[in-house]
Write a protein that holds these residues in place. Sequence first.
Motif, short mmCIF file in Angstrom:
data_model
loop_
_atom_site.label_atom_id
_atom_site.label_comp_id
_atom_site.label_asym_id
_atom_site.label_seq_id
_atom_site.Cartn_x
_atom_site.Cartn_y
_atom_site.Cartn_z
N GLY A 30 103.15 91.03 19.12
CA GLY A 30 102.14 90.63 19.96
C GLY A 30 101.71 89.10 19.97
N VAL A 31 102.66 88.39 19.12
CA VAL A 31 102.49 86.89 19.14
C VAL A 31 103.80 86.48 19.70
CG1 VAL A 31 102.17 84.85 17.82
CG2 VAL A 31 100.92 86.94 17.13
N GLU A 32 105.02 86.76 19.02
CA GLU A 32 106.33 86.14 19.60
C GLU A 32 106.89 87.05 20.33
OE1 GLU A 32 106.60 85.03 14.74
OE2 GLU A 32 107.33 86.86 15.50
N ARG A 46 96.54 83.02 20.27
CA ARG A 46 96.50 83.36 21.55
C ARG A 46 97.20 82.55 22.69
NH1 ARG A 46 90.94 85.13 24.83
NH2 ARG A 46 91.90 85.89 26.88
N GLU A 47 96.77 81.30 22.48
CA GLU A 47 97.37 80.28 23.36
C GLU A 47 98.98 80.16 23.24
OE1 GLU A 47 97.30 75.63 24.34
OE2 GLU A 47 95.52 76.60 24.04
N TYR A 48 99.49 80.29 21.89
CA TYR A 48 100.90 80.30 21.67
C TYR A 48 101.54 81.47 22.69
CZ TYR A 48 105.40 80.38 19.48
OH TYR A 48 106.75 80.73 19.19
N SER A 49 101.10 82.41 22.21
CA SER A 49 101.56 83.98 22.72
C SER A 49 101.35 83.66 24.54
CB SER A 49 100.60 85.06 22.43
OG SER A 49 101.06 86.24 22.81
N GLN A 50 100.56 83.12 25.09
CA GLN A 50 100.55 83.04 26.67
C GLN A 50 101.56 82.24 26.81
OE1 GLN A 50 96.31 81.71 27.17
NE2 GLN A 50 95.69 83.95 27.28
N LEU A 51 101.88 81.26 26.40
CA LEU A 51 102.95 79.88 26.56
C LEU A 51 104.32 80.48 26.18
CD1 LEU A 51 100.84 76.47 25.97
CD2 LEU A 51 101.15 77.83 28.05
N TYR A 52 104.31 81.14 25.08
CA TYR A 52 105.87 81.28 24.48
C TYR A 52 106.35 82.88 24.20
CZ TYR A 52 105.35 76.13 24.49
OH TYR A 52 105.11 74.98 24.80
N GLY A 53 105.01 83.58 24.30
CA GLY A 53 105.48 84.90 23.86
C GLY A 53 106.46 85.65 24.73
N PHE A 101 109.26 72.05 26.75
CA PHE A 101 107.95 72.51 26.45
C PHE A 101 107.79 73.85 27.19
CE2 PHE A 101 106.80 68.08 25.82
CZ PHE A 101 107.41 68.04 24.68
N ASN A 102 108.57 73.96 28.36
CA ASN A 102 108.02 75.01 29.38
C ASN A 102 109.03 76.22 29.56
OD1 ASN A 102 107.84 76.61 31.82
ND2 ASN A 102 106.79 74.68 32.84
N LEU A 103 108.85 77.27 28.78
CA LEU A 103 109.41 78.40 28.61
C LEU A 103 110.08 79.41 30.08
CD1 LEU A 103 111.01 80.79 27.17
CD2 LEU A 103 108.83 81.86 26.92
N ASP A 104 108.90 79.27 30.70
CA ASP A 104 109.21 79.88 32.14
C ASP A 104 110.24 79.33 33.21
OD1 ASP A 104 107.14 82.33 31.84
OD2 ASP A 104 105.72 80.53 31.86
N GLU A 105 110.26 77.86 33.15
CA GLU A 105 111.29 76.93 33.80
C GLU A 105 112.80 77.41 33.47
OE1 GLU A 105 110.61 73.27 33.84
OE2 GLU A 105 109.14 72.79 35.16
N GLU A 106 112.79 77.79 32.07
CA GLU A 106 114.18 78.10 31.51
C GLU A 106 114.60 79.59 31.52
OE1 GLU A 106 116.61 75.87 30.86
OE2 GLU A 106 115.12 74.25 31.24
N LEU A 107 113.81 80.36 31.96
CA LEU A 107 114.26 81.86 31.75
C LEU A 107 115.43 82.33 32.91
CD1 LEU A 107 110.80 83.41 31.42
CD2 LEU A 107 112.36 83.20 29.73
N PRO A 108 115.23 81.87 34.06
CA PRO A 108 116.39 82.21 35.02
C PRO A 108 117.63 81.88 34.16
CG PRO A 108 114.52 81.26 36.35
CD PRO A 108 114.32 80.95 34.91
#
Length: 312
Positions: free
Chosen positions: A269-271, A238-245, A207-214
Amino acid sequence: MGWSRKDLLHIEDLPAKEIQLILNTAKPMKEIMSRAVKKLPTFRGKSVYNLFFESSTRTRTSFETAAKILGADTSSLAVAQSSLNKGETLLDTVRTLQAMKPDLVVIRHSSSGAAQFLAKELKAGVINAGDGQHEHPTQALLDLYTMQERLGSVEGRKILLVGDILHSRVARSNVWALKNLGAEVVLVGPPTLLPTEIKSWGVKTTFNLDEELPGSDVIMALRLQLERQQSGLLPSLREYSQLYGITAERVKKTGKQTLIMHPGPVNRGVEIESSIANSSQSVIEEQVTNGVAVRMAIMYLLLGGGTAHVVD
């Protein structure tokens, strides 16, 4: 290696050698697209019918262009305005098609398995252009071609698929294709948009995009069907974009010249942030061009091209 299949229905059971044959055949097809005269006599007299039960301007146009460059006659059946509205079944449509004696039929349908049903009933070759939430094999093949062209190989590469995995036939086809060629696939999305059967796919989910980016070599954002927000699967866009945009800040976290991909059409602006969709790392427009080349290759093989040798 020759080609012996009548149809291209799904990626799941397509061997790596056959996937690579399609991709190798697409290379000279893409070269033909850059010529002043984009026309081959290869399949003059052959007929290709596009049978789209769902609207899709991009995919339908791509198949039409591919067939025309190969010299085939193309017909697109406007199914939405046809006698299907009067109660005609898919089997009735098949019988009508059979009487027209097509050489190849391209079908997109909202029901999973529709392409397979058509292939069993028709003598003509059948290409699945998307069936329900099942598969979209030609999209996965054009995505693979784009990755290989830029990266050389997907083997050992880290590929993130981000967004609405649950409703995405593009995600399913890409998972099978990428796994087959040795890539590390990670599926990322909100809990409500990850399917329950996902454990059987044999890839990592989070569920965590930021952890998988590196270390990610490719980030593919999937189209978010905006009606999902109305159906309660998302709290807000808006929340989707903040977490997964996919933003410029997030892309920097990969530490690489990561490829940015999207099967289209993009909800900017969303994806994906517009600046990223338009950046040098984005290969979204290349995916469209490569889509024609890959679909040419598939038609060439199914219509009797047989090997990766292209007849001028």
